[in-house]
Design a protein around this motif. Structure first.
Motif, short mmCIF file in Angstrom:
data_model
loop_
_atom_site.label_atom_id
_atom_site.label_comp_id
_atom_site.label_asym_id
_atom_site.label_seq_id
_atom_site.Cartn_x
_atom_site.Cartn_y
_atom_site.Cartn_z
N SER A 36 -4.26 -6.40 6.68
CA SER A 36 -3.07 -5.73 7.22
C SER A 36 -2.36 -6.65 8.19
O SER A 36 -2.89 -7.66 8.63
CB SER A 36 -3.48 -4.43 7.92
OG SER A 36 -4.36 -4.70 9.00
N GLY A 37 -1.12 -6.29 8.51
CA GLY A 37 -0.35 -7.06 9.48
C GLY A 37 0.24 -8.34 8.95
O GLY A 37 0.72 -9.18 9.72
N GLY A 38 0.27 -8.53 7.63
CA GLY A 38 0.84 -9.74 7.05
C GLY A 38 0.03 -10.21 5.86
O GLY A 38 -1.08 -9.72 5.60
N HIS A 39 0.61 -11.13 5.10
CA HIS A 39 -0.05 -11.68 3.91
C HIS A 39 -0.59 -13.07 4.21
O HIS A 39 0.13 -13.94 4.72
CB HIS A 39 0.94 -11.78 2.74
CG HIS A 39 1.56 -10.48 2.34
ND1 HIS A 39 0.82 -9.32 2.19
CD2 HIS A 39 2.85 -10.14 2.04
CE1 HIS A 39 1.63 -8.34 1.82
NE2 HIS A 39 2.85 -8.81 1.72
N LEU B 252 0.82 -1.22 0.00
CA LEU B 252 0.00 0.00 0.00
C LEU B 252 0.85 1.26 0.00
O LEU B 252 0.62 2.17 0.80
CB LEU B 252 -0.95 -0.01 1.20
CG LEU B 252 -2.17 -0.92 1.03
CD1 LEU B 252 -3.01 -0.92 2.29
CD2 LEU B 252 -3.00 -0.48 -0.16
N GLY B 253 1.83 1.30 -0.90
CA GLY B 253 2.52 2.55 -1.16
C GLY B 253 1.65 3.42 -2.05
O GLY B 253 0.48 3.12 -2.30
N LYS B 254 2.22 4.50 -2.54
CA LYS B 254 1.46 5.44 -3.36
C LYS B 254 0.87 4.77 -4.61
O LYS B 254 -0.30 4.94 -4.93
CB LYS B 254 2.37 6.61 -3.76
CG LYS B 254 1.64 7.77 -4.42
CD LYS B 254 2.60 8.89 -4.81
CE LYS B 254 3.19 9.55 -3.59
NZ LYS B 254 4.02 10.73 -3.97
N THR C 66 -9.12 -6.47 -3.21
CA THR C 66 -8.58 -6.64 -1.86
C THR C 66 -7.15 -6.08 -1.87
O THR C 66 -6.46 -6.21 -2.88
CB THR C 66 -8.54 -8.11 -1.45
OG1 THR C 66 -9.86 -8.67 -1.54
CG2 THR C 66 -8.01 -8.28 -0.03
N VAL C 67 -6.74 -5.47 -0.77
CA VAL C 67 -5.35 -5.03 -0.65
C VAL C 67 -4.73 -5.74 0.54
O VAL C 67 -5.40 -6.04 1.53
CB VAL C 67 -5.23 -3.50 -0.47
CG1 VAL C 67 -5.74 -2.77 -1.71
CG2 VAL C 67 -5.99 -3.02 0.76
N SER C 68 -3.43 -6.03 0.42
CA SER C 68 -2.71 -6.73 1.49
C SER C 68 -1.38 -6.03 1.75
O SER C 68 -0.64 -5.72 0.81
CB SER C 68 -2.46 -8.19 1.08
OG SER C 68 -1.77 -8.89 2.10
N ASP C 69 -1.09 -5.78 3.03
CA ASP C 69 0.15 -5.10 3.40
C ASP C 69 0.65 -5.69 4.71
O ASP C 69 -0.14 -6.08 5.58
CB ASP C 69 -0.09 -3.59 3.55
CG ASP C 69 1.19 -2.78 3.52
OD1 ASP C 69 1.45 -2.10 2.52
OD2 ASP C 69 1.95 -2.83 4.52
N THR C 70 1.97 -5.78 4.85
CA THR C 70 2.55 -6.34 6.08
C THR C 70 2.48 -5.37 7.25
O THR C 70 2.64 -5.79 8.40
CB THR C 70 4.01 -6.74 5.85
OG1 THR C 70 4.74 -5.59 5.38
CG2 THR C 70 4.11 -7.86 4.82
#
Length: 451
Positions: A58-61, A13-15, A32-36
């Motif tokens: 969030s918090g992992g994949h 979820l960068g720019k 869906t978006v996924s970010d660590t």
């Protein structure tokens, strides 16, 4: 590319990741978006995504999250060898990047610039030259504006001037520039790509889909860049600050000239003395821009006018201030050793150099000859400080500053009128800062506080 009702996962979820997710949702995809990073770290981003109807992990994949998709769009900062990504590639799930996704919908022609150093300056300069020449130009990519965000403004007449990185080129499939520029290839991002050969191969992918009617602009004085010539179907134009070449741009005495085709007469473009940017590397950047701009149809007169009016890009050998006779320059974008060398070489001597940040697998001993010649002292910061001090022990006075604030204040104590304090870290910024812009802004703020 049909996206309606497709299940699409955006990883990172960068720019560019956020821009891609919102675009996909607008196209009717189930996103869906996924970010660590944790939900707390993403507190500013999550509400807007949820309001747009985008699911957030969030918090992992989660591997199941990855496997339940029709398409995965990976952000440049996410390596392809991330375990979940590697597994779904094995399952046959298509994985592309934001650049590739955007290229399927972007209207007009693409002028793409890559290289280890000089990309942002050359991209920005080309945007200015094309605008001066009356061409409808949009500028984006790795320079800050995601390519996805250019789509609504693009038309069939648009020239999209894009800075593209090795990370972005790693995930292209059909991306095809009309004009591609490779400025140079020197060691960088070895922590990501493993070795120089892999890194160079990613850069060379810029010409992967070019055809005989396309153009490729290459540095005649950079050996790794010359290797790209054997991998293209495009028409090759060269640039050189050292010698005449048969087709492209070079220095003739104190002037820049352009040869439109082999055997043709050289066209005068402008005197070198009118280039307002510091450093010989910026002469190379201008030569590359001249090549690309002439191929795009901009006249010599318009090129000369645009170059002469061009100002240094923020964080690229940016003059900050003179304090008590000492000049301060911000080159926070010098995130590798070669970029730091170019920055140091822009000054005749008496430099107080701020080095350090997050190491990228670099060899700092390459700095030794120029440090002996032009640098009075090095002030180390960040997690790479110990490695830098070890590799450069005995070369020059070394001050372990730790932070940029201490480095500036220690340099101020030691510098005398006529000296230069230069931030050219040769490292990425991610140990102490959000990005190189944050590092550069911090440096500027500290310098202004000295006044």
């Amino acid at each position: 590319m049909e996206l309606k009702n497709k299940r699409v996962l955006v990883v990172g979820l960068g720019k560019s990741g956020i821009a891609a997710a919102k675009f996909l949702r607008q196209q009717g995809a189930r996103v869906t978006v996924s970010d660590t990073r944790s939900a707390v770290a993403l507190a500013e981003e999550i509400p807007g995504l949820l309001d747009a109807g985008i699911m957030v992990e969030s918090g992992g994949h989660g591997l199941l999250t990855f496997r339940r998709q029709d398409l995965i769009v990976i952000s440049p900062g996410v390596p392809l060898d991330t375990p979940e990504v590697r597994q779904v590639i094995g399952f046959g799930v298509p994985v592309i990047g934001e650049l590739e996704l955007a290229s399927r919908f972007l209207k007009g022609r693409v002028l793409a610039i890559t290289g280890s150093n000089g990309k942002t300056t050359t991209t920005t300069l080309l945007g200015s030259i094309l605008a001066e020449g009356g061409l409808p130009a949009l500028v984006g990519g790795n320079i800050g504006t995601p390519v996805i965000d250019l789509i609504p403004s693009s038309t069939d007449q648009t020239v999209n001037v894009l800075e593209v990185s090795s990370f972005q080129l790693e995930t292209i499939e059909q991306f095809r520039p009309w004009i591609a520029v490779v400025l140079n290839i020197t060691p960088d991002h070895l922590d990501r790509h493993g070795n120089f050969e892999n890194y160079a191969a990613m850069k060379m992918r810029i010409t992967k889909n070019q055809q005989a009617e396309d153009f490729l602009v290459l540095n005649a004085e950079d050996k790794p860049t010359q290797m790209v010539a054997a991998r293209t179907k495009a028409q090759i134009f060269w640039f050189s600050p050292r010698r005449p070449i048969k087709q492209g741009a070079f220095l003739y005495g104190d002037s820049i000239v352009f040869v439109p085709r082999e055997g043709a007469r050289a066209e005068p473009i402008m005197p070198v003395g009118e280039i307002p940017l510091k450093g010989s590397h910026n002469v190379e950047n201008v030569l590359a821009a001249v090549c690309a701009a002439r191929l795009a149809g901009v006249s010599a007169e318009k090129i000369r006018s645009a170059v002469a009016a061009f100002k240094a890009v923020e964080h690229r050998l940016e003059f900050v201030s003179t304090v008590e006779g000492v000049e301060y320059f911000n080159d926070s974008k010098a995130t590798n050793v070669d970029a730091a060398l170019k920055a140091i070489a822009a000054f005749p001597g008496c430099v107080h150099l701020i080095l350090g940040g997050k190491d990228k697998g670099s060899d700092y001993t390459l700095l030794e000859p120029l440090l002996r010649e032009r640098v009075k002292a090095v002030y180390t910061i960040g997690s790479a400080a110990e490695k830098i001090e070890r590799q450069l022990q005995g070369v020059v006075k070394m001050v372990g500053a730790g932070t940029i604030d201490v480095a500036v204040r220690e340099a101020r104590k030691a510098a005398i009128p006529g000296d230069v304090v230069l931030l050219a870290p040769a490292c990425s910024s991610f140990d102490q800062f959000e990005n190189y812009e944050h590092r550069g802004r911090t440096f500027r703020k500290i310098v202004h506080e000295l006044i």
